[in-house]
Design an enzyme around this catalytic site. Structure first.
Site, PDB file in Angstrom:
ATOM      1  CB  THR A  23      -2.882  17.257  -1.771  1.00 34.47           C
ATOM      2  OG1 THR A  23      -2.664  16.465  -0.608  1.00 34.47           O
ATOM      3  CG2 THR A  23      -1.543  17.613  -2.387  1.00 34.47           C
ATOM      4  CB  SER A  61      -9.922  14.186   2.201  1.00 34.22           C
ATOM      5  OG  SER A  61      -8.974  13.169   2.055  1.00 34.22           O
ATOM      6  CB  THR A  92      -6.397  11.785  -3.016  1.00 32.53           C
ATOM      7  OG1 THR A  92      -5.264  11.849  -2.147  1.00 32.53           O
ATOM      8  CG2 THR A  92      -6.225  12.737  -4.167  1.00 32.53           C
ATOM      9  CG  ASP A  93      -5.484  10.786   2.363  1.00 36.56           C
ATOM     10  OD1 ASP A  93      -4.836  10.380   1.380  1.00 36.56           O
ATOM     11  OD2 ASP A  93      -4.955  11.378   3.317  1.00 36.56           O
TER      12      ASP A  93
END
Ligand SMILES: NC(=O)C[C@H](N)C(=O)O
Length: 329
Positions: A23, A61, A92-93
């Site tokens: 993101t 990710s 971030t995932d």
């Protein structure tokens, strides 16, 4: 604790920034729905810091694989000797998986700090620039050296081994037991970086490739082993996100007894160790007796990476058990 304010930068420092997508690199999709990674975020100007940027791939990710993690590890090894600090921007995932893979794979002790954002560049609340500045200043701070790969998010600094994503939308998206090991704040614009814990020492593994297949199964009330046989047939190793301290329904005990694949038991709870407490069929003590390997405090997806690395190195079940049990995970 080191709590003296630091100057914004020390002259002559060299920072490498490795952009991988997420993101923090995303904007509204010009060709379809939603937002997608497009362009790397600008690195904030730091006086007297020479920044070199790398972009090995630009991915959301969820598309990052262990092969990408190994690629990033190899890139870091190749630039570590010529840089004072390294930042990795990442979605971030799966950020915690890449952070933990680097924790397991890196030999270099040049500071590495991963970060990302929860809001994209077209949102007024974009948290990318702040997190990136934090990560850069943490990576260049002398107190960061020797702590292994870290994650900087929302001002908190986390150990790669324990950090986990705890919220799907909040800007304060990261946490994990027992919590941050440091913090960056600012006093009149100057970074104030404090560490209050050291991560456990790291053991570095050096597989040439991550070739092993490890499947993760998730336990639930009433599970009678659906999916286990296929995983034991097709994968080289299994991780089960088990109940509580590492317990399973009784039906799983003979399946674990009968397979020659390593079966690692993690907990589906969000904190705490695996312990051989219970002696009922499927209880943790019976699983360990049946050959299962306790994952200690690692969550299932981090245990999967460790098992994948050990299998890719050709370790047998006994040697794998020793690593999980003896090393500080
Ligand atoms: N905040 C984020 O970065 C989430 C995004 N789906 C990713 O991991 O790529």
């Amino acid at each position: 604790m080191n709590d003296s304010p630091q100057p914004p930068s020390t002259p002559g420092l060299r920072l490498a920034v490795i952009h991988t997508g997420g993101t923090i690199a995303s904007r509204p999709n010009p060709h379809g729905p939603g937002v997608v990674p497009q362009s790397a975020p600008s690195v904030p100007g730091l006086p007297n810091v020479q920044v070199t940027e790398f972009q090995p791939f630009t991915l959301p990710s969820p598309h990052v694989t262990p092969a990408h993690m190994l690629q990033v590890a190899q890139l870091i090894e190749s630039v570590a000797g010529t840089h004072d600090g390294i930042v990795v921007t990442h979605g971030t995932d799966t950020l915690e998986e890449t952070a933990f893979a680097l924790h397991l794979l890196l030999r270099a002790d040049t500071p590495v700090v991963l970060t990302g954002s929860m809001r994209h560049a077209a949102e007024v609340s974009w948290d990318g620039p702040g997190n990136l500045l934090d990560a850069a200043q943490i990576a260049l701070h002398p107190a960061t050296r020797g702590r292994g790969p870290l994650v900087a998010f929302g001002g908190d600094i986390y150990d790669a081994r324990t950090v986990t994503k705890v919220h799907s939308t909040a800007v304060e998206a990261f946490g994990g037991y027992p919590g941050p090991i440091g913090r960056i704040d600012r006093v009149e614009g100057a970074p104030l970086i404090r560490f209050f814990a050291n991560p456990e020492p790291r053991v570095a593994f050096t597989p040439a490739a991550l070739t092993a297949r490890v499947d993760v199964l998730y336990a639930y009330a009433g599970w009678t082993g659906e999916g286990f046989e296929a995983a034991a047939r097709d994968a080289d190793g299994l991780v089960i996100a088990a109940l509580g301290t590492g317990n399973l329904p009784a039906e799983l005990l003979p399946l674990i007894q009968d397979t020659d694949r390593p079966v690692v038991i993690a907990t589906r709870t969000h904190a705490g160790p695996i312990l051989p407490v219970y002696g009922y069929a499927g209880g943790g003590a019976t699983l360990v007796q049946a050959g299962a390997i306790p994952a200690s405090f690692l969550n299932a997806h981090k245990a999967r990476l460790l098992l994948m690395i050990l299998l890719s190195l050709g370790l047998d079940r006994a040697a794998i058990r020793r690593v999980f049990v003896d090393d500080p995970f």
